[in-house]
Design a protein around this motif. Structure first.
Motif, PDB file in Angstrom:
ATOM      1  N   HIS A 116       0.857  -1.187   0.000  1.00  0.00           N
ATOM      2  CA  HIS A 116       0.000   0.000   0.000  1.00  0.00           C
ATOM      3  C   HIS A 116       0.893   1.237   0.000  1.00  0.00           C
ATOM      4  O   HIS A 116       1.577   1.523   0.982  1.00  0.00           O
ATOM      5  CB  HIS A 116      -0.926  -0.007   1.218  1.00  0.00           C
ATOM      6  N   ASP A 117       0.891   1.978  -1.099  1.00  0.00           N
ATOM      7  CA  ASP A 117       1.785   3.123  -1.253  1.00  0.00           C
ATOM      8  C   ASP A 117       1.431   4.242  -0.274  1.00  0.00           C
ATOM      9  O   ASP A 117       0.253   4.604  -0.105  1.00  0.00           O
ATOM     10  CB  ASP A 117       1.704   3.672  -2.672  1.00  0.00           C
ATOM     11  N   VAL A 118       2.462   4.784   0.361  1.00  0.00           N
ATOM     12  CA  VAL A 118       2.317   5.973   1.201  1.00  0.00           C
ATOM     13  C   VAL A 118       3.423   6.950   0.828  1.00  0.00           C
ATOM     14  O   VAL A 118       4.520   6.542   0.422  1.00  0.00           O
ATOM     15  CB  VAL A 118       2.382   5.634   2.711  1.00  0.00           C
ATOM     16  N   ALA A 144      -5.164  15.383   5.329  1.00  0.00           N
ATOM     17  CA  ALA A 144      -6.057  14.552   6.137  1.00  0.00           C
ATOM     18  C   ALA A 144      -6.799  13.534   5.286  1.00  0.00           C
ATOM     19  O   ALA A 144      -7.216  12.480   5.789  1.00  0.00           O
ATOM     20  CB  ALA A 144      -7.055  15.425   6.895  1.00  0.00           C
ATOM     21  N   LEU A 145      -6.968  13.807   3.989  1.00  0.00           N
ATOM     22  CA  LEU A 145      -7.673  12.862   3.105  1.00  0.00           C
ATOM     23  C   LEU A 145      -6.937  11.528   3.011  1.00  0.00           C
ATOM     24  O   LEU A 145      -7.560  10.488   2.763  1.00  0.00           O
ATOM     25  CB  LEU A 145      -7.829  13.464   1.703  1.00  0.00           C
ATOM     26  N   GLY A 146      -5.610  11.535   3.200  1.00  0.00           N
ATOM     27  CA  GLY A 146      -4.839  10.302   3.079  1.00  0.00           C
ATOM     28  C   GLY A 146      -4.231   9.842   4.386  1.00  0.00           C
ATOM     29  O   GLY A 146      -3.358   8.964   4.380  1.00  0.00           O
ATOM     30  N   ALA A 147      -4.684  10.406   5.507  1.00  0.00           N
ATOM     31  CA  ALA A 147      -4.090  10.088   6.804  1.00  0.00           C
ATOM     32  C   ALA A 147      -4.876   9.005   7.534  1.00  0.00           C
ATOM     33  O   ALA A 147      -6.092   9.125   7.682  1.00  0.00           O
ATOM     34  CB  ALA A 147      -4.002  11.338   7.666  1.00  0.00           C
ATOM     35  N   PRO A 153       1.129  15.471  12.361  1.00  0.00           N
ATOM     36  CA  PRO A 153       1.752  16.180  11.229  1.00  0.00           C
ATOM     37  C   PRO A 153       2.756  15.323  10.459  1.00  0.00           C
ATOM     38  O   PRO A 153       3.121  15.667   9.334  1.00  0.00           O
ATOM     39  CB  PRO A 153       2.454  17.369  11.906  1.00  0.00           C
ATOM     40  N   TRP A 154       3.187  14.201  11.046  1.00  0.00           N
ATOM     41  CA  TRP A 154       4.156  13.332  10.370  1.00  0.00           C
ATOM     42  C   TRP A 154       3.486  12.117   9.746  1.00  0.00           C
ATOM     43  O   TRP A 154       4.171  11.256   9.173  1.00  0.00           O
ATOM     44  CB  TRP A 154       5.227  12.875  11.354  1.00  0.00           C
ATOM     45  N   GLU A 155       2.181  12.036   9.838  1.00  0.00           N
ATOM     46  CA  GLU A 155       1.461  10.901   9.266  1.00  0.00           C
ATOM     47  C   GLU A 155       1.597  10.905   7.744  1.00  0.00           C
ATOM     48  O   GLU A 155       1.325  11.908   7.081  1.00  0.00           O
ATOM     49  CB  GLU A 155      -0.016  10.981   9.649  1.00  0.00           C
ATOM     50  N   PRO A 156       2.044   9.793   7.145  1.00  0.00           N
ATOM     51  CA  PRO A 156       2.178   9.762   5.681  1.00  0.00           C
ATOM     52  C   PRO A 156       0.817   9.774   4.994  1.00  0.00           C
ATOM     53  O   PRO A 156      -0.206   9.436   5.590  1.00  0.00           O
ATOM     54  CB  PRO A 156       2.928   8.456   5.417  1.00  0.00           C
TER      55      PRO A 156
END
Length: 526
Positions: A116-118, A144-147, A153-156
């Protein structure tokens, strides 16, 4: 970017191409290679695929009733659908969000987290800093759409997360994979129990007319009806397989196995010549394998979780099985490792070394440069198809389904599609194939490997080999052929694209499709 049209029968296939003279040299490379490069390359490819894909359809005047994203690689298409809708209506992103969701469905294809690409927030800044203002979103709202976890703030930025958030329906590709996916992505649905996470399943199938050998197709025409290929989802039709004389089915199977062995000898000899091997070793390829010997096939991507070398876990026991003079066994390996998968490459190296062992040098072959032609020869010619992944990491798998249409028999871990395909009799033994091992429900990979390898050796020694060599005076193994027929008639009606597409239309496309939209289903994926 330029668009190519390939007319595949009645289907129009549009291909995106960045190999234009007015592009930067590094950008011209993007659509020419699937693997390689770094995260910059990957995100650029997915921008071309997702955003470029929607722009291409718009330029062609195509308005799909449903956008079907196969895997998260195409998920950026949801953003471009939203941008076009905002530009057209003047509404805000959150006003048109449900409209976007209603037009998109998503299929996830992997239970392996690395699949799963991040992308890091910094990388997203590089590519989308000028894009999210067109959606009327702030940087924080956009990321936030992909978090998976909001507020970090470091969430890919996750492509699968984006696809799930902006699709009205999602599915895995087998029943077990649906369960695994619901567990994997429950974090996105904190108000729902795991069994209520909105990810269903539609089990993969294969195109029977592509993968069934013409020699078997002619036999089916004779005994099942000339229209058999248009009735592949009909179990009553497949039940007529029992009417095929054992000798007729076995003769055709043997011919296909001889063709596979001839292909294998040719490929192996050329590979040995290209590597500059010893002359005697090159010439030995001409006597590689024997059409009368029980033949196993193992072909797939050599990821570590697929355990391509599980057979070698007890090397001495494997040698006794494959080197048995009275009831020998032979195996053909084929496949490739991902360019960045060093462990996968090492597994192939160990298998190549095993091929040179004096006791089995004529019983083990590895076909290099695996391609669709070799794949066809393998699924049409083997006696047994071996599949031994670490459960539950095989989302579906389809190679074993192709084997069924050709009378091959599966020997597999109960993972992916085989959980649904495997049938047992009153004695608890397999009716249409064999199940390897048992799920120890443990994270101890060494323990699971030991359980599964022991089971595989035992199946070969006590069930598979004796059944194959229980032959009459004419060399026909009637018990084996009974299982071949069971493999055909139980699996063929279920694991085909005819059934699969009916399921997609009924469960994924039709429920949300606009009746006034163009009757076109746009599927985008790498």
């Amino acid at each position: 970017m330029q668009i190519w049209l390939a007319q595949v029968g009645r289907v129009k296939l549009y291909l995106l191409d960045t190999d234009r003279h007015d592009n930067d040299p590094i950008d011209r490379w993007l659509t020419g290679h699937l693997y390689g490069g770094n995260q910059d390359t990957r995100i650029a490819q997915e921008v071309v695929l997702g955003i470029g894909g929607v722009k291409a359809l718009t330029a062609l005047g195509i308005k799909p009733s449903v956008y079907h994203m196969n895997e998260g690689h195409a998920a950026f298409c949801t953003l471009e659908i939203a941008r076009e809708e905002i530009q057209k209506t003047g509404k805000s992103f959150y006003d048109i969000e449900q409209t976007v969701r209603n037009s998109c469905v998503f299929t996830t294809h992997t239970p392996v987290p690395a699949g799963h690409d991040v992308f890091s927030p910094d990388l997203m800044d590089s590519y989308f800093a000028n894009y999210w203002p067109q959606l009327g979103l702030s940087r924080e709202q956009f990321l936030a759409l992909g978090a998976r976890r909001l507020g970090d703030p470091w969430e890919p930025f996750g492509m699968t997360v984006l696809a799930l958030r902006l699709s009205r329906a999602a599915n895995g590709v087998s029943e077990l994979h649906g369960e695994v996916s619901r567990k994997m992505w429950q974090i996105l649905y904190p108000d729902r129990p795991e069994n209520k996470v909105p990810i269903s399943h539609i089990t993969n199938g294969v195109h029977a007319r592509t993968w069934t050998a013409p020699l078997l197709g002619d036999l089916y025409s004779e005994y099942l009806g000339e229209d058999w290929s248009s009735r592949v989802a009909d179990p009553e039709m497949w039940a007529k397989v029992d009417e095929i004389p054992d000798a007729e089915l076995w003769w055709r199977h043997q011919v296909l196995k001889e063709r596979l062995i001839a292909h294998t000898r040719s490929k192996v000899k050329v590979a040995r010549q290209n590597r500059g091997e010893d002359h005697d070793f090159i010439q030995a390829a001409e006597n590689l394998l024997d059409p009368k010997v029980l033949t196993i096939g193992f072909a797939r991507r050599f990821s570590p979780y697929k355990r391509g070398n599980l057979l070698l876990r007890d090397a001495e026991r494997a040698l006794r099985i494959f080197g048995n003079e009275q009831r020998p066994v032979q195996i053909i390996f084929a496949g490739k490792a991902h360019p960045a998968d060093e462990e996968g490459k090492r597994i192939i190296q160990r298998l190549m070394d095993w091929c040179k062992h004096p006791a089995i040098r004529y019983r083990v072959a590895f076909i290099e440069d695996y391609d669709i032609y070799t794949g066809q020869k393998l699924v049409q010619g083997v006696d047994v198809w071996l599949n031994n992944p670490r459960r539950p990491l095989e989302a579906s798998g389809t190679s074993g389904q192709k084997v069924c249409f050709n009378g091959g028999i599966n020997c597999s871990v109960l993972d992916g599609w085989w959980c649904e395909g495997y049938k047992v009799g009153a004695d608890g033994k397999g009716l249409n194939g064999w199940a390897i091992g048992e799920d120890a429900n443990t994270s101890d990979q060494e323990l699971q490997d030991r359980i599964d390898s022991e089971s595989l050796y035992k199946l070969l020694e006590e069930e598979i080999v004796p059944l194959y060599y229980d032959q009459d005076e004419n060399g026909i193994p009637h018990g084996w052929i009974e299982m071949m027929k069971a493999s055909i008639k139980t699996n063929s009606p279920l694991f085909n694209t005819d059934r699969m597409l009916v399921d997609y239309v009924a469960q994924m496309y039709a429920p949300g499709a606009k009746v006034d939209a163009a009757p076109i289903l746009a599927s985008v994926g790498v």
